[in-house]
Write an enzyme that holds these catalytic residues in place. Structure first.
Site, PDB file in Angstrom:
ATOM      1  N   ASP A   1       0.858  -1.190   0.000  1.00  0.00           N
ATOM      2  CA  ASP A   1       0.000   0.000   0.000  1.00  0.00           C
ATOM      3  C   ASP A   1       0.892   1.238   0.000  1.00  0.00           C
ATOM      4  OD1 ASP A   1       0.932   0.243   2.599  1.00  0.00           O
ATOM      5  OD2 ASP A   1      -0.942  -0.364   3.530  1.00  0.00           O
ATOM      6  N   SER A   2       0.281   2.405  -0.136  1.00  0.00           N
ATOM      7  CA  SER A   2       1.067   3.623  -0.333  1.00  0.00           C
ATOM      8  C   SER A   2       1.533   4.259   0.962  1.00  0.00           C
ATOM      9  CB  SER A   2       0.239   4.653  -1.106  1.00  0.00           C
ATOM     10  OG  SER A   2      -0.829   5.122  -0.300  1.00  0.00           O
TER      11      SER A   2
ATOM     12  N   CYS B   1      -8.156 -27.895   6.738  1.00  0.00           N
ATOM     13  CA  CYS B   1      -6.942 -27.256   7.245  1.00  0.00           C
ATOM     14  C   CYS B   1      -6.323 -28.103   8.363  1.00  0.00           C
ATOM     15  CB  CYS B   1      -7.244 -25.841   7.737  1.00  0.00           C
ATOM     16  SG  CYS B   1      -7.929 -25.746   9.412  1.00  0.00           S
TER      17      CYS B   1
ATOM     18  N   CYS C   1      -8.266 -28.088  11.773  1.00  0.00           N
ATOM     19  CA  CYS C   1      -9.481 -28.900  11.850  1.00  0.00           C
ATOM     20  C   CYS C   1      -9.187 -30.393  11.726  1.00  0.00           C
ATOM     21  CB  CYS C   1     -10.473 -28.458  10.771  1.00  0.00           C
ATOM     22  SG  CYS C   1     -11.192 -26.822  11.097  1.00  0.00           S
TER      23      CYS C   1
ATOM     24  N   PHE D   1      -3.100   5.691   4.108  1.00  0.00           N
ATOM     25  CA  PHE D   1      -4.149   5.376   5.085  1.00  0.00           C
ATOM     26  C   PHE D   1      -3.568   5.279   6.492  1.00  0.00           C
ATOM     27  CE2 PHE D   1      -6.653   2.302   7.566  1.00  0.00           C
ATOM     28  CZ  PHE D   1      -7.892   2.935   7.530  1.00  0.00           C
TER      29      PHE D   1
ATOM     30  N   CYS E   1     -13.814 -28.883   7.009  1.00  0.00           N
ATOM     31  CA  CYS E   1     -12.621 -28.105   6.688  1.00  0.00           C
ATOM     32  C   CYS E   1     -11.402 -29.024   6.635  1.00  0.00           C
ATOM     33  CB  CYS E   1     -12.413 -27.014   7.731  1.00  0.00           C
ATOM     34  SG  CYS E   1     -10.949 -25.986   7.441  1.00  0.00           S
TER      35      CYS E   1
END
Length: 375
Positions: free
Chosen positions: A92-93, A306, A309, A96, A304
């Site tokens: 990002d720049s 993953c 899980c 923000f 799930c």
């Protein structure tokens, strides 16, 4: 590769799926970018983030320029080598974070001067300096420098801010120059005002960018207002370039954004939630702090795949969170990022097969059921 390309492969209503091709690999869209604020996705190894299905990470210019500094990262071989992530990175720049985190900031036509929230040191961030920092970091996708006012704000303030951001966008484009293999995205502003969004989209298109972000949303306006803006904002951006909604969000925000034509998004939510005992599942959010999980031998989500899980019970996840063990944040973050990437993969498949409306209905129906019954 001389430039980053976007191949729009299928649409279903306004929803789109495609591939962004970069020198460091392909980004399948719609894409969710985990946030690696300080050159790390908190509680995760880079290999683990890749294993969840992530094609790209986001790095924060503001945080990295302050610590360890962009110049140091450049001397050490760039951000990819520094953090051991060899797929694409978007930075990002810094705009923000300057507006939301920095102390004693002063905004002028030239840029923003501010004091670091880390040590109080004084810095200046301009479009030119933001481009220089992101060049030193070596990110694949660079964001133009913009200003993002918090909502709600008076229309006059939003209008003034948007036009300043458009002047900064032109300076960012000029300072970015010609960088083969790297892309520059412009950022649309204009708050919730349709005419200002259209004016911003036109200005950015005339400058010309490799992709376009929708900024200034998810800053307190609420989902209904955000969706109302997304009903028109993407239409003023070029159809043949990626569209990136910044800082979004919750799973239902993401599905609603994709429905309205968004291709990329990022949010700290899956990792931040994981560190605070919160898990995201097909049936909504699960709070592992609650005592109801203390004797529950079942996984977070039986469907799930993953590692969390597959190998750990709700009872264990409850225990390690209550005990303050580091593995708690690791396991819950891994699950959350896996869930987010599975959601993106499901949407890509549904769009390609022309059944996004059915996917969306099933998504909301599963969440409406709520969490599984307690044991």
């Amino acid at each position: 590769m001389t430039r980053i390309t976007f191949d729009l492969q299928a649409t279903d209503g306004s929803a789109r799926t495609g591939v962004i091709s970069t020198a460091r690999g392909e980004i399948r869209t719609p894409a969710f970018m985990p946030v690696g604020t300080a050159a790390t996705v908190k509680a995760m190894l880079p290999e683990s983030v890749a294993a969840t299905g992530a094609d790209i990470l986001l790095g924060n210019t503001y945080h990295l320029m302050l610590r360890p500094t962009a110049e140091r990262i450049d001397r050490l071989g760039g951000l990819h080598r520094f953090m051991n992530w060899h797929k694409p990175i978007l930075t990002d720049s810094g705009g923000f974070q300057v507006m939301s985190l920095a102390d004693l900031r002063k905004l002028t036509e030239r840029g923003v001067t501010f004091r670091s929230h880390v040590d109080g040191s004084k810095h200046e961030l301009t479009p030119e300096r933001s481009m220089e920092i992101q060049r030193l970091l070596g990110s694949d996708i660079v964001m133009a420098f913009d200003e993002c006012p918090a909502l709600p704000a008076p229309r006059e303030r939003i209008e003034e801010s948007m036009r300043l951001s458009m002047r900064w966008a032109a300076r960012s484009r000029e300072a970015f120059g010609d960088r083969p293999g790297h892309a520059l995205f412009g950022i649309q502003q204009g708050g919730l005002e349709p005419d200002l969004r259209a004016e911003s989209g036109k200005a950015l298109t005339e400058i010309g960018f490799d992709g376009y972000a929708i900024g200034g949303l998810a800053v307190g306006e609420g989902q209904e207002a955000m969706f109302a803006c997304l009903d028109h904002a993407p239409a003023s951006l070029p159809v043949d370039r990626p569209r990136y909604l910044m800082g979004v969000g919750k799973p239902d925000d993401i599905v609603g954004a994709v429905k309205r034509g968004v291709d990329m998004m990022d949010c700290v939510l899956p990792s931040r939630s994981g560190r605070t005992g919160q898990a995201w599942t097909r049936r909504g959010q699960v709070n592992l702090k609650n005592a109801r999980h203390a004797d529950d031998p079942r996984p977070l989500d039986a469907a799930c795949t993953c590692p969390t899980c597959r190998g750990y019970s709700r009872a264990y996840l409850h225990h390690v969170f209550r005990a303050g063990e580091m593995i708690s944040g690791m396991l819950l973050t891994w699950h959350n990022l896996h869930y987010y990437q599975a959601l993106m993969a499901g949407m890509r498949e549904a769009i390609a097969e022309g059944r996004f409306a059915a996917f969306e209905s099933a998504f909301h129906a599963a969440r409406a059921e709520g969490d599984i019954e307690r044991v």
